[in-house]
Design an enzyme around this catalytic site. Sequence first.
Site, PDB file in Angstrom:
ATOM      1  N   ASP A   1     -16.591  11.969   3.965  1.00  0.00           N
ATOM      2  CA  ASP A   1     -16.357  10.568   4.334  1.00  0.00           C
ATOM      3  C   ASP A   1     -17.642   9.887   4.826  1.00  0.00           C
ATOM      4  O   ASP A   1     -18.052   8.847   4.320  1.00  0.00           O
ATOM      5  CB  ASP A   1     -15.366  10.557   5.511  1.00  0.00           C
ATOM      6  CG  ASP A   1     -14.155   9.704   5.241  1.00  0.00           C
ATOM      7  OD1 ASP A   1     -14.080   9.099   4.165  1.00  0.00           O
ATOM      8  OD2 ASP A   1     -13.294   9.634   6.124  1.00  0.00           O
TER       9      ASP A   1
ATOM     10  N   ASP B   1      -8.461  -0.593   1.338  1.00  0.00           N
ATOM     11  CA  ASP B   1      -7.514   0.187   0.543  1.00  0.00           C
ATOM     12  C   ASP B   1      -7.032  -0.566  -0.704  1.00  0.00           C
ATOM     13  O   ASP B   1      -6.270  -0.005  -1.500  1.00  0.00           O
ATOM     14  CB  ASP B   1      -6.306   0.590   1.393  1.00  0.00           C
ATOM     15  CG  ASP B   1      -6.613   1.802   2.261  1.00  0.00           C
ATOM     16  OD1 ASP B   1      -7.377   2.663   1.809  1.00  0.00           O
ATOM     17  OD2 ASP B   1      -6.105   1.859   3.399  1.00  0.00           O
TER      18      ASP B   1
ATOM     19  N   ILE C   1     -13.864   7.533   1.151  1.00  0.00           N
ATOM     20  CA  ILE C   1     -12.928   8.413   0.413  1.00  0.00           C
ATOM     21  C   ILE C   1     -11.547   7.850   0.630  1.00  0.00           C
ATOM     22  O   ILE C   1     -10.974   7.952   1.712  1.00  0.00           O
ATOM     23  CB  ILE C   1     -12.925   9.871   0.915  1.00  0.00           C
ATOM     24  CG1 ILE C   1     -14.267  10.532   0.691  1.00  0.00           C
ATOM     25  CG2 ILE C   1     -11.857  10.674   0.155  1.00  0.00           C
ATOM     26  CD1 ILE C   1     -14.251  12.027   0.931  1.00  0.00           C
ATOM     27  N   ASP C   2     -11.027   7.233  -0.405  1.00  0.00           N
ATOM     28  CA  ASP C   2      -9.662   6.738  -0.340  1.00  0.00           C
ATOM     29  C   ASP C   2      -8.763   7.873  -0.833  1.00  0.00           C
ATOM     30  O   ASP C   2      -9.031   8.465  -1.890  1.00  0.00           O
ATOM     31  CB  ASP C   2      -9.533   5.512  -1.258  1.00  0.00           C
ATOM     32  CG  ASP C   2      -8.145   4.916  -1.190  1.00  0.00           C
ATOM     33  OD1 ASP C   2      -7.572   4.873  -0.093  1.00  0.00           O
ATOM     34  OD2 ASP C   2      -7.633   4.508  -2.249  1.00  0.00           O
TER      35      ASP C   2
ATOM     36  N   THR D   1      -7.620  10.683   1.377  1.00  0.00           N
ATOM     37  CA  THR D   1      -8.180  11.935   1.930  1.00  0.00           C
ATOM     38  C   THR D   1      -7.191  13.096   1.788  1.00  0.00           C
ATOM     39  O   THR D   1      -7.606  14.231   1.618  1.00  0.00           O
ATOM     40  CB  THR D   1      -8.557  11.764   3.416  1.00  0.00           C
ATOM     41  OG1 THR D   1      -7.459  11.193   4.103  1.00  0.00           O
ATOM     42  CG2 THR D   1      -9.764  10.872   3.583  1.00  0.00           C
TER      43      THR D   1
ATOM     44  N   HIS E   1       3.227   7.401   3.316  1.00  0.00           N
ATOM     45  CA  HIS E   1       2.473   6.177   3.017  1.00  0.00           C
ATOM     46  C   HIS E   1       3.316   5.110   2.320  1.00  0.00           C
ATOM     47  O   HIS E   1       2.911   3.959   2.241  1.00  0.00           O
ATOM     48  CB  HIS E   1       1.267   6.496   2.119  1.00  0.00           C
ATOM     49  CG  HIS E   1       0.221   7.306   2.812  1.00  0.00           C
ATOM     50  ND1 HIS E   1      -0.940   7.690   2.200  1.00  0.00           N
ATOM     51  CD2 HIS E   1       0.161   7.804   4.081  1.00  0.00           C
ATOM     52  CE1 HIS E   1      -1.672   8.386   3.052  1.00  0.00           C
ATOM     53  NE2 HIS E   1      -1.022   8.469   4.193  1.00  0.00           N
TER      54      HIS E   1
ATOM     55  N   ASP F   1     -14.135   1.897   1.010  1.00  0.00           N
ATOM     56  CA  ASP F   1     -13.402   3.077   1.467  1.00  0.00           C
ATOM     57  C   ASP F   1     -14.183   4.268   0.918  1.00  0.00           C
ATOM     58  O   ASP F   1     -14.163   4.539  -0.289  1.00  0.00           O
ATOM     59  CB  ASP F   1     -11.956   3.080   0.956  1.00  0.00           C
ATOM     60  CG  ASP F   1     -11.123   4.088   1.734  1.00  0.00           C
ATOM     61  OD1 ASP F   1     -11.716   5.012   2.317  1.00  0.00           O
ATOM     62  OD2 ASP F   1      -9.883   3.945   1.774  1.00  0.00           O
TER      63      ASP F   1
ATOM     64  N   ARG G   1       4.258  -0.119  -3.596  1.00  0.00           N
ATOM     65  CA  ARG G   1       3.783   0.434  -2.317  1.00  0.00           C
ATOM     66  C   ARG G   1       4.514  -0.234  -1.159  1.00  0.00           C
ATOM     67  O   ARG G   1       4.367  -1.435  -0.943  1.00  0.00           O
ATOM     68  CB  ARG G   1       2.283   0.185  -2.193  1.00  0.00           C
ATOM     69  CG  ARG G   1       1.672   0.803  -0.955  1.00  0.00           C
ATOM     70  CD  ARG G   1       0.197   0.497  -0.845  1.00  0.00           C
ATOM     71  NE  ARG G   1      -0.396   1.252   0.223  1.00  0.00           N
ATOM     72  CZ  ARG G   1      -0.875   2.486   0.108  1.00  0.00           C
ATOM     73  NH1 ARG G   1      -0.835   3.089  -1.060  1.00  0.00           N
ATOM     74  NH2 ARG G   1      -1.365   3.117   1.133  1.00  0.00           N
TER      75      ARG G   1
ATOM     76  N   SER H   1      -4.378   7.602  -3.650  1.00  0.00           N
ATOM     77  CA  SER H   1      -5.550   6.713  -3.667  1.00  0.00           C
ATOM     78  C   SER H   1      -5.452   5.542  -4.639  1.00  0.00           C
ATOM     79  O   SER H   1      -4.474   5.387  -5.368  1.00  0.00           O
ATOM     80  CB  SER H   1      -6.827   7.513  -3.962  1.00  0.00           C
ATOM     81  OG  SER H   1      -6.992   7.706  -5.355  1.00  0.00           O
TER      82      SER H   1
ATOM     83  N   LYS I   1      -4.573   4.964  -8.595  1.00  0.00           N
ATOM     84  CA  LYS I   1      -3.375   4.323  -9.179  1.00  0.00           C
ATOM     85  C   LYS I   1      -3.747   2.994  -9.843  1.00  0.00           C
ATOM     86  O   LYS I   1      -3.277   2.673 -10.916  1.00  0.00           O
ATOM     87  CB  LYS I   1      -2.321   4.057  -8.086  1.00  0.00           C
ATOM     88  CG  LYS I   1      -1.659   5.321  -7.562  1.00  0.00           C
ATOM     89  CD  LYS I   1      -0.502   5.020  -6.621  1.00  0.00           C
ATOM     90  CE  LYS I   1      -0.887   4.759  -5.192  1.00  0.00           C
ATOM     91  NZ  LYS I   1      -1.579   5.845  -4.481  1.00  0.00           N
TER      92      LYS I   1
ATOM     93  N   GLU J   1     -14.664   2.001   7.010  1.00  0.00           N
ATOM     94  CA  GLU J   1     -13.810   2.665   7.989  1.00  0.00           C
ATOM     95  C   GLU J   1     -14.598   3.394   9.081  1.00  0.00           C
ATOM     96  O   GLU J   1     -14.192   3.438  10.232  1.00  0.00           O
ATOM     97  CB  GLU J   1     -12.925   3.666   7.243  1.00  0.00           C
ATOM     98  CG  GLU J   1     -11.690   4.044   8.008  1.00  0.00           C
ATOM     99  CD  GLU J   1     -10.602   4.617   7.106  1.00  0.00           C
ATOM    100  OE1 GLU J   1     -10.899   4.956   5.947  1.00  0.00           O
ATOM    101  OE2 GLU J   1      -9.460   4.725   7.586  1.00  0.00           O
TER     102      GLU J   1
HETATM  103  P1  AMP Z   1      -2.274   6.421  -1.019  1.00  0.00           P
HETATM  104  O1  AMP Z   1      -3.027   7.624  -1.427  1.00  0.00           O
HETATM  105  O2  AMP Z   1      -2.091   5.411  -2.050  1.00  0.00           O
HETATM  106  O3  AMP Z   1      -1.011   6.781  -0.318  1.00  0.00           O
HETATM  107  O4  AMP Z   1      -3.166   5.658   0.024  1.00  0.00           O
HETATM  108  C1  AMP Z   1      -4.116   6.269   0.807  1.00  0.00           C
HETATM  109  C2  AMP Z   1      -4.442   5.327   1.926  1.00  0.00           C
HETATM  110  O5  AMP Z   1      -3.281   5.044   2.666  1.00  0.00           O
HETATM  111  C3  AMP Z   1      -5.380   5.887   2.934  1.00  0.00           C
HETATM  112  O6  AMP Z   1      -6.725   5.607   2.598  1.00  0.00           O
HETATM  113  C4  AMP Z   1      -5.001   5.223   4.216  1.00  0.00           C
HETATM  114  O7  AMP Z   1      -5.883   4.188   4.556  1.00  0.00           O
HETATM  115  C5  AMP Z   1      -3.653   4.637   3.933  1.00  0.00           C
HETATM  116  N1  AMP Z   1      -2.676   5.065   4.912  1.00  0.00           N
HETATM  117  C6  AMP Z   1      -2.845   5.886   5.963  1.00  0.00           C
HETATM  118  N2  AMP Z   1      -1.703   5.996   6.667  1.00  0.00           N
HETATM  119  C7  AMP Z   1      -0.801   5.211   6.062  1.00  0.00           C
HETATM  120  C8  AMP Z   1       0.553   4.882   6.321  1.00  0.00           C
HETATM  121  N3  AMP Z   1       1.206   5.405   7.340  1.00  0.00           N
HETATM  122  N4  AMP Z   1       1.173   4.043   5.483  1.00  0.00           N
HETATM  123  C9  AMP Z   1       0.523   3.513   4.440  1.00  0.00           C
HETATM  124  N5  AMP Z   1      -0.768   3.782   4.126  1.00  0.00           N
HETATM  125  C10 AMP Z   1      -1.416   4.620   4.939  1.00  0.00           C
HETATM  126 MG    MG Z   2      -8.061   4.470   2.019  1.00  0.00          MG
END
Ligand code: AMP
Ligand code: MG
Length: 403
Positions: free
Chosen positions: A97, A340, A187-188, A190, A287, A185, A328, A311, A314, A122
């Site tokens: 990161d 993000d 690393i989107d 993680t 998420h 970001d 989402r 991430s 998508k 971040e």
């Molecule tokens: P994804 O892989 O699409 O689920 O998104 C990853 C991103 O979701 C990360 O980089 C975080 O910034 C964000 N994230 C972290 N916690 C949450 C949460 N509780 N709800 C939604 N997004 C989140």
């Molecule tokens: Mg992210």
Amino acid sequence: MAINCLRGVPKFPFPTKPKRSTTNTHFFFFSSSSRKISLLVSTSPTCSFSPMSYDKDLAAAKKAASLAANLCQKVQKALLQSDVHSKSDKSPVTVADYGSQAIVSYVLEKELPTESFLLVAEEDSGDLRKENGQETVQRITELVNDTLVVEECYTAAALSTEDVLRAIDSGKSEGGSSGRHWVLDPIDGTKGFLRGDQYAIALALLDEGKVVLGVLACPNLPLTSFGANKQHSSESSNDKIGCLFFAKVGEGTYMQSLDGSSPIKVHISAIENPEEASFFESFEAAHSLHDLSSAIAKKLGVKAPPVRIDSQAKYGALSRGDGAIYLRFPHKGYREKIWDHAAGSIVVTEAGGVVTDAAGNPLDFSKGKYLDLDTGIIVTNQKLMPSLLKAVRESIQEKVSSL
Ligand code: AMP
Ligand code: MG
């Protein structure tokens, strides 16, 4: 006489009449906010007027994101080869990161020395500067130097730990509606990174609060399609992986391999019948509400099961038509951050897609670090959007009334 090489050109129509300077090659404009804007004017008869091109910015962003992806790939490879004990350790993601952020920041500043540099990202170096952070900073610095070594122009002298800490903190910005702000970001996804699945380095440029370019480096995304039967990168081992998506406002979206193939223009799916559509959502149930997406998909008539990937990969996959919809819906109280979605949203919109919140409003990146939106983000093509919005509205109402 034509005008080329334009910096800081205001939106049309120009708010004030241009004043000619004492030289015959510069014009100055004054915007409504009294910002002085300089235009360099060429006498070349072959050049025609074009507004701000962001060409140099895009080239710098592609370079920065690709180098950051190289660093992340090294860390993920070492992580996946390590034993079970160190896999549960979160430190590899910390190193990757910070390392990714240091590289992007360093490369952008080197490549664009004449631009003022503001970065919304971040990480900051606060924890690394504490006493127990020294070993980590050392590791990050070694990784950054190992990664930059391929770029001869950067290797005159190796970066010190202080250079790396400075790069991480450089250009600290809160974003907003005026001026230029890079949004990163490092690393989107993680969680996907730690699992060995999808993640992305997501970099965008905001100009006056609007996303004007975006780059998504997706080191584990196959160059061919990522469909319903390929949820993990390890399941697509026969395909070449590593994609770089990039988009500039008004100029479409392109994809090339991370190791540098010729770019190809990509387009969002043209599917009009939801029965033929498939949809993406977060791999992590924490998420996004998987039950709500499934209710929406059912109402819409989508037959295929959800494709769950981590991430902004998508957005990349959607921009080339791998699926037709991205849903989402974070749990109550979560606030979406601009890093993000900034790069992903322009990658999709320039490929012909539409990105809105659950009420159908466009995303507003001009409000600082957070997106101020009505629960949820939905993405699809223009044809499917009206029926998707209807299904979203009805499903949310049903959910609320069942509580
Ligand atoms: P994804 O892989 O699409 O689920 O998104 C990853 C991103 O979701 C990360 O980089 C975080 O910034 C964000 N994230 C972290 N916690 C949450 C949460 N509780 N709800 C939604 N997004 C989140
Ligand atoms: Mg992210």
